[in-house]
Design a protein around this motif. Structure first.
Motif, PDB file in Angstrom:
ATOM      1  N   THR A 137      -3.752  -8.053  12.443  1.00  0.00           N
ATOM      2  CA  THR A 137      -3.674  -6.963  11.473  1.00  0.00           C
ATOM      3  C   THR A 137      -2.373  -6.993  10.672  1.00  0.00           C
ATOM      4  OG1 THR A 137      -4.937  -5.690  13.071  1.00  0.00           O
ATOM      5  CG2 THR A 137      -4.067  -4.493  11.208  1.00  0.00           C
ATOM      6  N   PHE A 180      -2.129  -1.106   1.948  1.00  0.00           N
ATOM      7  CA  PHE A 180      -3.363  -0.376   2.191  1.00  0.00           C
ATOM      8  C   PHE A 180      -4.265  -1.092   3.184  1.00  0.00           C
ATOM      9  CE2 PHE A 180      -2.898   1.544  -2.202  1.00  0.00           C
ATOM     10  CZ  PHE A 180      -2.508   2.760  -1.696  1.00  0.00           C
ATOM     11  N   TYR A 181      -4.280  -2.421   3.110  1.00  0.00           N
ATOM     12  CA  TYR A 181      -5.205  -3.167   3.955  1.00  0.00           C
ATOM     13  C   TYR A 181      -4.882  -2.922   5.428  1.00  0.00           C
ATOM     14  CZ  TYR A 181      -6.822  -5.636  -0.179  1.00  0.00           C
ATOM     15  OH  TYR A 181      -7.373  -5.943  -1.400  1.00  0.00           O
ATOM     16  N   THR A 187      -3.433  -0.208   6.686  1.00  0.00           N
ATOM     17  CA  THR A 187      -3.840   1.158   6.983  1.00  0.00           C
ATOM     18  C   THR A 187      -5.349   1.250   7.182  1.00  0.00           C
ATOM     19  OG1 THR A 187      -1.991   1.902   5.645  1.00  0.00           O
ATOM     20  CG2 THR A 187      -3.660   3.533   6.165  1.00  0.00           C
ATOM     21  N   LEU A 188      -6.101   0.575   6.297  1.00  0.00           N
ATOM     22  CA  LEU A 188      -7.557   0.614   6.405  1.00  0.00           C
ATOM     23  C   LEU A 188      -8.035  -0.030   7.705  1.00  0.00           C
ATOM     24  CD1 LEU A 188      -8.741  -0.275   2.800  1.00  0.00           C
ATOM     25  CD2 LEU A 188      -8.846   1.915   3.964  1.00  0.00           C
ATOM     26  N   ALA A 189      -7.428  -1.163   8.052  1.00  0.00           N
ATOM     27  CA  ALA A 189      -7.875  -1.871   9.252  1.00  0.00           C
ATOM     28  C   ALA A 189      -7.651  -1.014  10.501  1.00  0.00           C
ATOM     29  CB  ALA A 189      -7.142  -3.201   9.386  1.00  0.00           C
ATOM     30  N   ILE A 236      -7.857   2.098  10.952  1.00  0.00           N
ATOM     31  CA  ILE A 236      -8.788   3.213  11.179  1.00  0.00           C
ATOM     32  C   ILE A 236      -9.899   2.801  12.134  1.00  0.00           C
ATOM     33  CG2 ILE A 236     -10.417   4.813  10.105  1.00  0.00           C
ATOM     34  CD1 ILE A 236      -9.162   4.427   7.515  1.00  0.00           C
ATOM     35  N   ILE A 270       1.819   2.373   7.812  1.00  0.00           N
ATOM     36  CA  ILE A 270       1.154   3.641   8.049  1.00  0.00           C
ATOM     37  C   ILE A 270      -0.103   3.360   8.865  1.00  0.00           C
ATOM     38  CG2 ILE A 270       0.103   5.672   6.968  1.00  0.00           C
ATOM     39  CD1 ILE A 270       3.106   5.336   6.499  1.00  0.00           C
ATOM     40  N   ARG A 315      -0.962  -9.370   9.343  1.00  0.00           N
ATOM     41  CA  ARG A 315      -0.976 -10.245   8.173  1.00  0.00           C
ATOM     42  C   ARG A 315      -1.393  -9.455   6.942  1.00  0.00           C
ATOM     43  NH1 ARG A 315      -4.609 -15.054   8.826  1.00  0.00           N
ATOM     44  NH2 ARG A 315      -5.985 -13.283   9.020  1.00  0.00           N
ATOM     45  N   LEU A 316      -2.005  -8.294   7.152  1.00  0.00           N
ATOM     46  CA  LEU A 316      -2.474  -7.474   6.030  1.00  0.00           C
ATOM     47  C   LEU A 316      -1.338  -6.585   5.558  1.00  0.00           C
ATOM     48  CD1 LEU A 316      -5.779  -6.362   7.738  1.00  0.00           C
ATOM     49  CD2 LEU A 316      -5.473  -8.249   6.154  1.00  0.00           C
TER      50      LEU A 316
END
Lengths: 293, 600
Positions: B100, B106-107, B109-111, B113, B52, B102-103
């Motif tokens: 990114t 949620f991580y 999605t957060l990155a 933004i 996402i 590798r995350l």
């Protein structure tokens, strides 16, 4: 050096408020693993409430209004959890639903406020709004100092609540190990509801602390969303004390960066640091190592 | 055929509306519906892999600014600008994506933004917060400056169809299989040779390029001016999210359905009450997001399909007993692997040859700690081709950690792993699988949104098998699951899940098979059968390493045993010697029992 301190001190002061804002987000994630994208919009709602209490005839000082704001948002948070959030908690498949639900709720709050109060910026200016004191050559704004002290006080109360009260311990247990907590007879739905309410209320109090030096619009939350996430991730997603340290660090970086670059791009530094932490230490500066499988 | 019908319907509906509608407002609604459908299709490519993204406005902004700057600077045609913008967006997506991806969850999605936020701030401060698009009426097509606004709808329809064809092609090839596998279970996908970062990067680049293309159309047909706050803004992402989630997240046609429903609704509402209710449009998107999250989290299309399936079997109770009715077959045909998968493909890299003088696996001095907790210290042993080796040890001895290090799900702190004489420590999990290392899991893993057949097909694709579907079907027959090839995964019994895991692990004909507690959860009869099935399946060259708590079953099967306790190898050799070793007995039963035994 004086110039540096002149940026550092306000950075620490605003960082205290960020810490309070972020601790609510961190508490909610820690307990129910929900990233609440509407968190900053609860902050926005609290700012409007403070403004209404101040400008709407009561003339209530925003710092004195804090207990009322806390109670109102504790109840509002619990209601939102009961009405919406509890349906999307848990399984991995629900992650997408959590993201769009909280984004949707935040948008609804913004636009309802827009309809009610228009997009005109509102300010809360108590008599001491521009007052301040010099300590040596450093000017310290009175409202920012109050906001910082309020944040530290609330943080201390939160610490006592989480460590001493029965409910607080249940929240910590649920945060540590959700499944084991249910076996110990902890009512997880109730614990989640209270944690969501407390988390929302903490951020709301942070919003009240901001109103004396931050103008209010329906979309003010968006400026704070990533700042809050950055603080929470910096301190380790899910750790309340980590979120606190993260918030202060973010405030310092945002403020001190103005020594080198324009204030207009201060948040670029915050976002860049946020990404760096995600890449290098996704569990935060103090995070634990987790097992892969 | 089934895949062509929606295209015909889409083109027919848009064509009729475009010919019929005359009022400027209605044409605008139609244009924006097409534009946002295109944006949603682009965004959805990432959602196919379960990612996402809240950062797609970065690519929309790049597309918009790219073509505007080129047009203003040198009078470059927006078409050329579009192609350049797509290239830049794809390149940026690659640069953003590599760290990114590798995350997880949620991580990620957060990155995402932060990227458009950073870009917007930098562009607004160091560049121009607003750029007007110069007017070039002299050449309608070259400058995309159509006097008839209907033409923009035709152009948009063309672009939308291209995007949908790309999305469909991804769905029916191994690309789509890989993305679905990643969405379903990323750890398992890596264990069966799916190069998750490569596939996700490819999807992200295509998605970014399409977003940049959409931006050119959006600015030329509607906005007419490029504003940083708008093209890099969060609203872009919210509309993408809304149309995709309402229609069906990850589904090719989802955003089209979502846009057809949401965009006209939002615009008509804004047109009628927008004067008194300023946020009407956004409220439509917000309400849609909340309702979808609570009621139909996978969107309208899957909900309809589910309803049709239920309708198709009504009033008969079970699909498995009777098969779907005629109606059922028409509206919701059973999932079938695409014929495109049947084309032979060349393996990306050939397997390593097995040198005659080297063991197939050599574990040399491997150590691993989790924080202060030392899990493995100086573990060494080797396995020759075709041999069967058991690993025993009490809970917490480090057995599964050892497997995870062999298959690169964890990195060792020290020591080496050699596979067929070659050091493989730097290789990631998909590469080791390709080389011929395969495993099952202590807690059985599966792709729960896929049929049992597709579970095995993913593994066959990961091993670059020439005909993944045929190979998988043959393997399912050999483990006795052919009858349930298209069943729901949740309908399988524990024993059947174990068989499916075995089929998945064996389809690549591995040189080394790692079985992690294969007998757990099986009853006596199934236990007795299990190793027989394994022996029927494996080729003579395949070496097998088994972790098992049921020591009695294990020592009857293996030729040698390695005993671990607290991360140390305490004994290794023939099974009888190891199980009678006092240190092993002590590790299993405790020193108190040993004293008791000595006293007797």
């Amino acid at each position: 050096m004086v110039e540096f301190l002149q940026f550092l001190v306000p950075g620490i002061l605003i960082g205290g408020v960020y810490a309070l804002l972020a601790s609510g987000l961190g508490l909610i994630f820690g307990v129910m693993r929900v990233v609440n994208f509407a968190q900053a919009d609860f902050m926005m709602l609290a700012m409007y409430l403070s403004w209404a209490l101040f400008a709407g005839g009561f003339g209530l000082d925003p710092f004195l209004a804090v207990p009322a704001v806390f109670v109102v948002f504790l109840l509002l948070g619990m209601a939102v959890h009961w009405l919406f959030i509890r349906f999307v908690i848990g399984r991995r498949e629900n992650h997408d639903a959590q993201v769009i639900l909280t984004i949707g709720l935040g948008l609804i709050f913004q636009n309802l406020i827009l309809i009610k109060y228009s997009s005109e910026p509102r300010v809360v200016a108590p008599s001491y709004a521009n007052a301040g004191d010099f300590i040596g050559d450093i000017f310290i704004s009175r409202v920012r100092l109050y906001a910082f002290l309020l944040s530290v006080l609330v943080a201390a109360l939160l610490f006592v609540f989480l460590n001493r009260s029965r409910t607080g311990r249940a929240i910590r247990a649920a945060s540590e190990n959700w499944e084991a907590a249910t076996y110990m007879g902890i009512d997880i739905d109730r614990t989640n509801r209270i944690a969501f309410g407390v988390g929302v209320a903490l951020t709301a109090v942070g919003g009240s602390a901001l109103v004396t030096f931050q103008s209010i619009t329906p979309f003010v939350g968006f400026r704070f969303v990533v700042v809050m996430f950055a603080a929470v991730v910096l301190g380790g997603l899910g750790s309340v004390s980590g979120a606190f340290v993260g918030g202060v660090l973010i405030g310092i970086i945002q403020s001190v960066s103005q020594v080198w670059t324009s204030a207009a791009v201060k948040n670029v530094w915050v976002f860049a640091l946020f990404l760096l932490i995600l890449y290098v230490r996704p569990n935060g500066l103090f995070g634990k190592v987790q097992r892969a499988i | 055929m089934r895949r062509v019908v929606p295209f015909v319907v889409l083109i027919a509906v848009v064509a009729v509306l475009n010919g019929w509608l005359d009022q400027r407002f209605y044409v605008r609604v139609l244009t924006l519906s097409v534009v946002w459908a295109l944006a949603g299709v682009a965004w959805n490519l990432m959602a196919k892999a379960g990612q996402i993204s809240l950062g797609h406005s970065a690519f929309v902004g790049i597309g918009a600014y790219g073509f505007t700057i080129l047009l203003r600077g040198g009078g470059t045609s927006p078409w050329t600008g579009m192609v350049i913008g797509m290239g830049v967006a794809a390149a940026v997506a690659l640069v953003i994506g590599l760290p990114t991806f590798r995350l997880r969850g949620f991580y990620f999605t957060l990155a995402t933004i932060s990227f458009p936020l950073i870009m917007e701030l930098l562009v607004s401060h160091y560049g121009d917060p607003e750029l007007t698009v110069p007017f070039h009426p002299e050449n309608e097509w070259k400058f995309m400056e159509f006097s008839d606004s209907h033409t923009y709808v035709w152009v948009g329809l063309g672009m939308l169809v291209v995007a949908l064809v790309i999305s469909e092609l991804i769905d029916v090839t191994s690309f789509g299989f890989a993305l679905r596998a990643i969405r379903d279970n990323e750890v398992l996908a890596r264990a069966v040779g799916i190069r998750t970062v490569a596939w996700k990067s490819a999807a992200f680049m295509i998605s970014a390029a399409l977003s940049a293309a959409m931006a050119v159309l959006w600015v030329k047909a509607v906005l007419r001016v490029t504003v940083a706050e708008e093209v890099f803004g969060i609203t872009v992402v919210i509309v993408m999210l809304s149309v995709a989630f309402v229609g069906g997240v990850g589904q090719t046609w989802g955003p089209v359905v979502g846009a057809a429903f949401l965009i006209p609704l939002a615009m008509f509402l804004d047109d009628s009450i927008g004067e008194s209710v300023p946020g009407a449009q956004e409220l439509v998107y917000a309400a849609a997001l909340v309702l979808v999250a609570l009621l139909i989290p996978r969107g309208i299309l899957p909900a309809i399909e589910k309803g049709c399936r239920r309708l198709a079997t009504w009033p008969r109770p079970s699909l498995e007993q009777t098969g779907p009715s005629l109606l059922g077959r028409l509206v919701a045909p059973p999932p079938r692997p695409s014929p495109l998968l049947r084309t032979p493909r060349r393996p990306l890299r050939p397997r390593l040859p097995q040198p005659s003088d080297a063991p197939v696996l050599e574990v040399d001095g491997v150590a691993k700690s989790f924080g202060a907790n030392r899990v493995l210290s100086d573990v060494s042993f080797s396995v020759d081709p075709g041999r069967r080796v058991g690993i025993i040890g009490p809970n917490g001895a480090g057995k599964t950690t050892l497997f995870n290090i062999m298959t690169a799900h964890l990195r060792a702190d020290a020591g080496r792993i050699l596979f067929k004489g070659v050091q493989v420590d730097h290789m990631r999990a998909p590469r080791r699988y390709e080389l011929g290392m395969s495993r099952t899991f202590q807690v059985p893993q599966g792709f729960h949104l896929m049929s049992p057949l597709d579970n095995v097909v993913v593994a066959a694709i990961g091993a670059s098998m020439p005909d993944p579907v045929a190979a998988s079907m043959a393997m399912l027959e050999r483990v006795g699951l052919a009858g349930k090839a298209l069943a729901e995964l949740s309908a399988l019994t524990t024993a059947e899940i174990k068989s499916l895991e075995l089929a998945r692990a064996m389809v690549s004909d591995p040189d080394l098979l790692l079985l992690d507690e294969p007998l757990a959860g099986l009853n006596e009869a199934e236990r007795a059968r299990f190793f027989e099935t394994v022996d029927e399946l494996v080729a003579p060259h395949t070496a097998i390493v088994v972790i098992e708590h049921s020591v009695r079953s294990l020592i009857q099967y293996v030729e040698s045993v390695v005993a671990l306790d607290e991360g140390l190898v305490i004994a290794q050799g023939p099974p009888e010697d190891v199980v009678s070793n006092p240190r092993v007995i002590e590790a299993y039963l405790g020193s108190r029992w040993m004293e008791h035994a000595r006293d007797q």
